[in-house]
Design a protein around this motif. Structure first.
Motif, PDB file in Angstrom:
ATOM      1  N   PHE A   7     -45.770 -25.350  25.782  1.00 39.28           N
ATOM      2  CA  PHE A   7     -45.396 -25.426  27.189  1.00 39.28           C
ATOM      3  C   PHE A   7     -46.661 -25.365  28.039  1.00 39.28           C
ATOM      4  O   PHE A   7     -47.549 -24.557  27.779  1.00 39.28           O
ATOM      5  CB  PHE A   7     -44.453 -24.284  27.567  1.00 39.28           C
ATOM      6  CG  PHE A   7     -43.152 -24.313  26.825  1.00 39.28           C
ATOM      7  CD1 PHE A   7     -42.076 -25.043  27.322  1.00 39.28           C
ATOM      8  CD2 PHE A   7     -43.003 -23.631  25.623  1.00 39.28           C
ATOM      9  CE1 PHE A   7     -40.873 -25.084  26.630  1.00 39.28           C
ATOM     10  CE2 PHE A   7     -41.808 -23.665  24.929  1.00 39.28           C
ATOM     11  CZ  PHE A   7     -40.738 -24.396  25.422  1.00 39.28           C
ATOM     12  N   SER A   8     -46.725 -26.238  29.042  1.00 40.91           N
ATOM     13  CA  SER A   8     -47.880 -26.277  29.940  1.00 40.91           C
ATOM     14  C   SER A   8     -47.803 -25.146  30.960  1.00 40.91           C
ATOM     15  O   SER A   8     -46.789 -24.990  31.651  1.00 40.91           O
ATOM     16  CB  SER A   8     -47.921 -27.621  30.664  1.00 40.91           C
ATOM     17  OG  SER A   8     -48.863 -27.607  31.714  1.00 40.91           O
ATOM     18  N   THR A  12     -45.082 -23.818  33.917  1.00 37.66           N
ATOM     19  CA  THR A  12     -44.393 -22.528  33.854  1.00 37.66           C
ATOM     20  C   THR A  12     -44.995 -21.476  34.784  1.00 37.66           C
ATOM     21  O   THR A  12     -44.357 -20.453  35.046  1.00 37.66           O
ATOM     22  CB  THR A  12     -44.404 -21.994  32.408  1.00 37.66           C
ATOM     23  OG1 THR A  12     -45.763 -21.860  31.967  1.00 37.66           O
ATOM     24  CG2 THR A  12     -43.673 -22.949  31.486  1.00 37.66           C
ATOM     25  N   GLY A  32     -36.649 -26.582  25.438  1.00 38.83           N
ATOM     26  CA  GLY A  32     -37.905 -27.148  24.960  1.00 38.83           C
ATOM     27  C   GLY A  32     -38.135 -26.905  23.485  1.00 38.83           C
ATOM     28  O   GLY A  32     -38.641 -27.776  22.767  1.00 38.83           O
ATOM     29  N   ASN A  79     -40.910 -33.029  32.022  1.00 40.45           N
ATOM     30  CA  ASN A  79     -42.342 -32.798  31.812  1.00 40.45           C
ATOM     31  C   ASN A  79     -42.712 -32.754  30.335  1.00 40.45           C
ATOM     32  O   ASN A  79     -43.722 -32.152  29.961  1.00 40.45           O
ATOM     33  CB  ASN A  79     -42.767 -31.488  32.481  1.00 40.45           C
ATOM     34  CG  ASN A  79     -42.557 -31.503  33.974  1.00 40.45           C
ATOM     35  OD1 ASN A  79     -41.725 -30.787  34.505  1.00 40.45           O
ATOM     36  ND2 ASN A  79     -43.310 -32.339  34.674  1.00 40.45           N
ATOM     37  N   TRP A  80     -41.918 -33.399  29.519  1.00 37.67           N
ATOM     38  CA  TRP A  80     -42.084 -33.291  28.077  1.00 37.67           C
ATOM     39  C   TRP A  80     -43.478 -33.692  27.603  1.00 37.67           C
ATOM     40  O   TRP A  80     -44.098 -33.002  26.796  1.00 37.67           O
ATOM     41  CB  TRP A  80     -41.041 -34.139  27.370  1.00 37.67           C
ATOM     42  CG  TRP A  80     -41.138 -34.071  25.888  1.00 37.67           C
ATOM     43  CD1 TRP A  80     -41.603 -35.022  25.030  1.00 37.67           C
ATOM     44  CD2 TRP A  80     -40.798 -32.941  25.068  1.00 37.67           C
ATOM     45  NE1 TRP A  80     -41.559 -34.583  23.736  1.00 37.67           N
ATOM     46  CE2 TRP A  80     -41.072 -33.289  23.736  1.00 37.67           C
ATOM     47  CE3 TRP A  80     -40.283 -31.683  25.343  1.00 37.67           C
ATOM     48  CZ2 TRP A  80     -40.850 -32.428  22.679  1.00 37.67           C
ATOM     49  CZ3 TRP A  80     -40.056 -30.813  24.284  1.00 37.67           C
ATOM     50  CH2 TRP A  80     -40.345 -31.185  22.968  1.00 37.67           C
ATOM     51  N   ASN A  83     -46.040 -31.087  28.292  1.00 35.13           N
ATOM     52  CA  ASN A  83     -45.884 -29.900  27.442  1.00 35.13           C
ATOM     53  C   ASN A  83     -46.357 -30.148  26.010  1.00 35.13           C
ATOM     54  O   ASN A  83     -46.996 -29.296  25.402  1.00 35.13           O
ATOM     55  CB  ASN A  83     -44.414 -29.471  27.399  1.00 35.13           C
ATOM     56  CG  ASN A  83     -43.977 -28.783  28.677  1.00 35.13           C
ATOM     57  OD1 ASN A  83     -44.777 -28.188  29.390  1.00 35.13           O
ATOM     58  ND2 ASN A  83     -42.693 -28.865  28.986  1.00 35.13           N
ATOM     59  N   ASN A  84     -46.039 -31.305  25.492  1.00 35.41           N
ATOM     60  CA  ASN A  84     -46.278 -31.559  24.072  1.00 35.41           C
ATOM     61  C   ASN A  84     -47.021 -32.869  23.840  1.00 35.41           C
ATOM     62  O   ASN A  84     -46.623 -33.914  24.367  1.00 35.41           O
ATOM     63  CB  ASN A  84     -44.944 -31.611  23.313  1.00 35.41           C
ATOM     64  CG  ASN A  84     -44.268 -30.259  23.274  1.00 35.41           C
ATOM     65  OD1 ASN A  84     -44.534 -29.445  22.402  1.00 35.41           O
ATOM     66  ND2 ASN A  84     -43.382 -30.013  24.232  1.00 35.41           N
TER      67      ASN A  84
END
Length: 256
Positions: A7-8, A12, A32, A79-80, A83-84
């Motif tokens: 997770f970014s 968060t 997530g 925001n996938w 994040n990854n």
């Protein structure tokens, strides 16, 4: 499918995220963790497992962190890709990829590549994401379950409706977009599938022209930006007048 998720902190730790109830924040993390390599997850079983309620998911939708793709609460994490970072030679396409691209045409879906060690593209996932795509229960979250997405009976859209929306944008913003563009039509159709109408499109156009007209943001007065996943937030925002539009001018159909 990968077994680890990240997770970014830019997301968060943002005020938009932290201001949400802790239950909505927790649901975001659980979604997530269980999402496939395209950021798609069946939200309903996750909500049952963690004790989340309708409002927790509804808040995530309203804040723009997720998009619910159908009445079964198949959900895309917007925001996938931030994040990854999944390697293309390890990536497994979502079983909901077609649905994702239909409902969120602007989604940045990475194409899988052959693995360097085997020369083969990774196969389908064999875990809890491998489930039937048929409807799992019409009223699983009660009578208001359709608040997240439209009926599977997609509305028919005539070319004249595409033309009316794009002509309005071109007239107000001084642009020359084509109503026949495939991506533009997919974006408009996706918003119609979400239950919006032509007047909603015109209001979004007027609102963003009033805010961005005559500024550096004017370059974003385009279908890809206006009719994307932030469409509903644009529709509900208060009209903000750019500094260059103040002084009694009429711009974008709005009087100041």
């Amino acid at each position: 499918m990968a077994q680890r998720r990240m997770f970014s902190k830019r997301i968060t730790n943002s005020a938009r995220f932290i201001k949400m109830p802790l239950s909505s924040q927790a649901l975001y993390f659980h979604l997530g963790l269980h999402a496939d390599d395209d950021g798609v997850v069946e939200a309903f079983p996750i909500m049952r497992q963690v004790g989340a309620v309708e409002d927790d998911l509804r808040i995530l939708v309203t804040k723009g962190f997720v998009v619910v793709l159908n009445d079964d609460l198949v959900t895309y994490i917007t925001n996938w890709n931030e994040n990854n970072k999944i390697r293309a030679d390890r990536k497994v396409d979502s079983i909901y990829k077609k649905l994702l691209l239909q409902m969120v045409p602007e989604a940045n879906v990475k194409l899988p590549k052959p693995r360097a060690d085997t020369g083969k593209v990774t196969g389908r996932p064999m875990d809890n994401q491998w489930t039937a795509q048929d409807r799992l229960g019409k009223d699983r979250l009660g009578k208001d379950s359709n608040i997240y997405s439209s009926s599977k009976d997609e509305p028919h859209i005539d070319l004249k409706e595409f033309k009316e929306i794009i002509s309005y944008l071109n007239e107000k913003a001084g642009t020359k977009y084509r109503a026949s563009g495939t991506k533009t039509q997919r974006l408009i159709k996706a918003r119609f599938n979400n239950g919006f109408n032509i007047e909603d499109f015109k209001k979004v156009i007027d609102t963003k022209i009033a805010e961005w007209g005559g500024t550096d943001m004017a370059k974003y007065l385009r279908p890809e930006t206006l009719f994307g996943t932030k469409f509903e937030s644009y529709l509900n925002q208060e009209v903000k007048v750019s500094k260059t539009n103040k002084g009694g001018n009429s711009y974008g159909g709005l009087e100041f």
